[in-house]
Design a protein around this motif. Sequence first.
Motif, PDB file in Angstrom:
ATOM      1  N   ALA A 130      -6.096  -1.630   2.039  1.00 62.54           N
ATOM      2  CA  ALA A 130      -5.418  -0.376   1.817  1.00 62.54           C
ATOM      3  C   ALA A 130      -4.677   0.105   3.061  1.00 62.54           C
ATOM      4  N   ALA A 131      -5.351   0.139   4.224  1.00 61.65           N
ATOM      5  CA  ALA A 131      -4.897   0.542   5.468  1.00 61.65           C
ATOM      6  C   ALA A 131      -3.470  -0.379   5.716  1.00 61.65           C
ATOM      7  N   ARG A 132      -3.531  -1.542   5.513  1.00 61.19           N
ATOM      8  CA  ARG A 132      -2.465  -2.423   6.100  1.00 61.19           C
ATOM      9  C   ARG A 132      -1.366  -2.209   4.647  1.00 61.19           C
ATOM     10  N   SER A 133      -1.546  -1.907   3.433  1.00 64.80           N
ATOM     11  CA  SER A 133      -0.426  -1.809   2.603  1.00 64.80           C
ATOM     12  C   SER A 133       0.088  -0.480   2.748  1.00 64.80           C
ATOM     13  N   PHE A 134      -0.632   0.343   3.140  1.00 64.42           N
ATOM     14  CA  PHE A 134      -0.229   1.797   3.240  1.00 64.42           C
ATOM     15  C   PHE A 134       0.958   1.693   4.305  1.00 64.42           C
ATOM     16  N   GLN A 135       0.428   1.115   5.473  1.00 61.94           N
ATOM     17  CA  GLN A 135       1.444   1.268   6.420  1.00 61.94           C
ATOM     18  C   GLN A 135       2.711   0.576   6.224  1.00 61.94           C
ATOM     19  N   THR A 136       2.643  -0.452   5.308  1.00 58.69           N
ATOM     20  CA  THR A 136       3.898  -1.301   5.043  1.00 58.69           C
ATOM     21  C   THR A 136       4.557  -0.255   3.829  1.00 58.69           C
ATOM     22  N   PHE A 137       4.001   0.093   3.058  1.00 54.39           N
ATOM     23  CA  PHE A 137       4.424   0.705   1.692  1.00 54.39           C
ATOM     24  C   PHE A 137       5.230   1.939   2.067  1.00 54.39           C
ATOM     25  N   VAL A 138       4.742   2.564   3.130  1.00 56.33           N
ATOM     26  CA  VAL A 138       5.409   3.890   3.528  1.00 56.33           C
ATOM     27  C   VAL A 138       6.705   3.511   4.074  1.00 56.33           C
TER      28      VAL A 138
ATOM     29  N   ALA B 282       1.545 -10.512  -1.404  1.00 63.51           N
ATOM     30  CA  ALA B 282       2.798 -10.315  -0.762  1.00 63.51           C
ATOM     31  C   ALA B 282       3.754 -11.560  -0.703  1.00 63.51           C
ATOM     32  N   GLU B 283       3.172 -12.704  -0.656  1.00 59.15           N
ATOM     33  CA  GLU B 283       3.804 -13.796  -0.559  1.00 59.15           C
ATOM     34  C   GLU B 283       4.300 -14.237  -1.829  1.00 59.15           C
ATOM     35  N   ILE B 284       3.479 -14.130  -2.776  1.00 58.51           N
ATOM     36  CA  ILE B 284       4.074 -14.473  -4.254  1.00 58.51           C
ATOM     37  C   ILE B 284       5.033 -13.661  -4.691  1.00 58.51           C
ATOM     38  N   ALA B 285       4.841 -12.452  -4.125  1.00 57.05           N
ATOM     39  CA  ALA B 285       6.023 -11.268  -4.825  1.00 57.05           C
ATOM     40  C   ALA B 285       7.403 -11.845  -4.041  1.00 57.05           C
TER      41      ALA B 285
ATOM     42  N   GLY C  61      -1.075  -5.953  -6.246  1.00 60.74           N
ATOM     43  CA  GLY C  61      -0.462  -4.543  -5.989  1.00 60.74           C
ATOM     44  C   GLY C  61      -0.316  -4.269  -4.566  1.00 60.74           C
ATOM     45  N   SER C  62      -1.292  -4.315  -4.020  1.00 57.74           N
ATOM     46  CA  SER C  62      -1.347  -4.023  -2.603  1.00 57.74           C
ATOM     47  C   SER C  62      -0.547  -4.812  -1.665  1.00 57.74           C
ATOM     48  N   GLY C  63      -0.290  -6.162  -1.933  1.00 62.16           N
ATOM     49  CA  GLY C  63       0.527  -6.785  -1.158  1.00 62.16           C
ATOM     50  C   GLY C  63       2.059  -6.715  -1.795  1.00 62.16           C
ATOM     51  N   GLY C  64       2.183  -6.974  -3.147  1.00 56.23           N
ATOM     52  CA  GLY C  64       3.438  -6.938  -3.895  1.00 56.23           C
ATOM     53  C   GLY C  64       4.315  -5.781  -4.113  1.00 56.23           C
ATOM     54  N   SER C  65       3.496  -4.353  -3.910  1.00 55.26           N
ATOM     55  CA  SER C  65       4.535  -3.302  -4.247  1.00 55.26           C
ATOM     56  C   SER C  65       5.394  -3.066  -2.955  1.00 55.26           C
ATOM     57  N   PRO C  66       5.036  -3.150  -1.839  1.00 54.74           N
ATOM     58  CA  PRO C  66       5.737  -3.107  -0.684  1.00 54.74           C
ATOM     59  C   PRO C  66       7.238  -4.127  -0.804  1.00 54.74           C
ATOM     60  N   VAL C  67       6.704  -5.177  -1.190  1.00 57.93           N
ATOM     61  CA  VAL C  67       7.640  -6.361  -1.253  1.00 57.93           C
ATOM     62  C   VAL C  67       8.745  -6.062  -2.498  1.00 57.93           C
TER      63      VAL C  67
END
Length: 393
Positions: free
Chosen positions: A150-158, A76-79, A112-118
Amino acid sequence: MKLAMIGFGQAGGKILDKFIEYDKRTNAGIVRSAVAVNTAKADLMGLEHVPESNRVLIGQSRVKGHGVGADNELGAEIAEEDIDEVQGAIDNIPVHEVDAFLVLAGLGGGTGSGGSPVVAKHLKRIYTEPVYGLGVLPGGDEGGIYTLNAARSFQTFVREVDNLLVFDNDAWRKTGESVQGGYDEINEEIVTRFGILFGAGEVDEGGDVAESVVDSSEIINTLAGGGVSTVGYAAETVENESSSGGLLSKFTGGGQKQPEDTANTTNRITSLVRKAALGRLTLPCEIDGAERALLVTAGPPAFLNRKGIERGRKWLEEQTGSMEVRGGDYPVPGSDRVAAVVLLSGVTNVPRIKELQQIAIEAQENIDEIRQESEDNLQNLVEDDDDELEPLF
Ligand code: GDP
């Protein structure tokens, strides 16, 4: 409908690659633009269909092209730091020609997990087109850290997308196969379902089924309102004479050839709709309580009819309790299959997500405990028992 697709991380890139291949093979016309983003150079080089100029390597100064190793906070930071490089590739997309963005990623890893919500958040801030996510949940055998990611990314991505379409690897896992071979098949299942769904809104209206053809606005309206979506699919092979390109495919006499009676056609469609909705969904869940639904029946025009869709729609209304069930055709003249695709949007009764969160919480606690323990152990090792020695500085 025409999509600008952004594949984030390894899974995101591979599924994007598959979408492009599907698009070329079926002429569906859904991938208007494709951008792959990764922190790992090797993953980007492994892609076959994404144009090289649309592959963006981020985080070079931090991880030197080697990936983030399942650290999604770093992803996420890098994105965020390199969002301008991602934007640079998006600048080449003719956004006025796309109906929506679709950001694809495996949620269990790092990039993908961190970057996609960003990137979803960024796109929503800049463009008026809807931004959808396609998030892949990890298999249960991948281990605690993947589940926690996945659980943390899911919350953010939604929170950051207009709708999150979910595919659960765990429900589609095949035993006794190499991981790679398994993913290839799984990715094919993914693009078949979402390909028909998004391809439906891309048909030129015309011919005798024009009034019941799905329009991209119906897909957008079904996804509007946000939340989480799942997709069901069922298909049956039919003997479509026009698929062989023979004489019978031409108009015969005054009217079009009717290969079978309409009762058969209707019954086939209604049973396909039931199979699609009650069979394995991309994200298994209770369909009762889904806020909105869209039914797409795809196949040769002679095998589609309005009555089948109407019956399927009514049945879906009863099963979901939703008052917003849309439906329509996706005529594919040369095909030898009839398929039903059911999009259930705004699902809330999803035991798999609750289970994922539970395992994630346990994993988080274990990780904290182990970290604390190893800090204590190291201290015990390094320090002498009676504290007689002193470090140099
Ligand atoms: P990243 O590159 O750091 O974003 O991580 P990956 O994309 O390699 O992995 C993230 C998760 O995606 C994994 O835990 C798997 O559950 C899943 N995954 C990896 N590759 C594929 C693939 O090709 N298809 C599918 N469906 N899932 C994949």
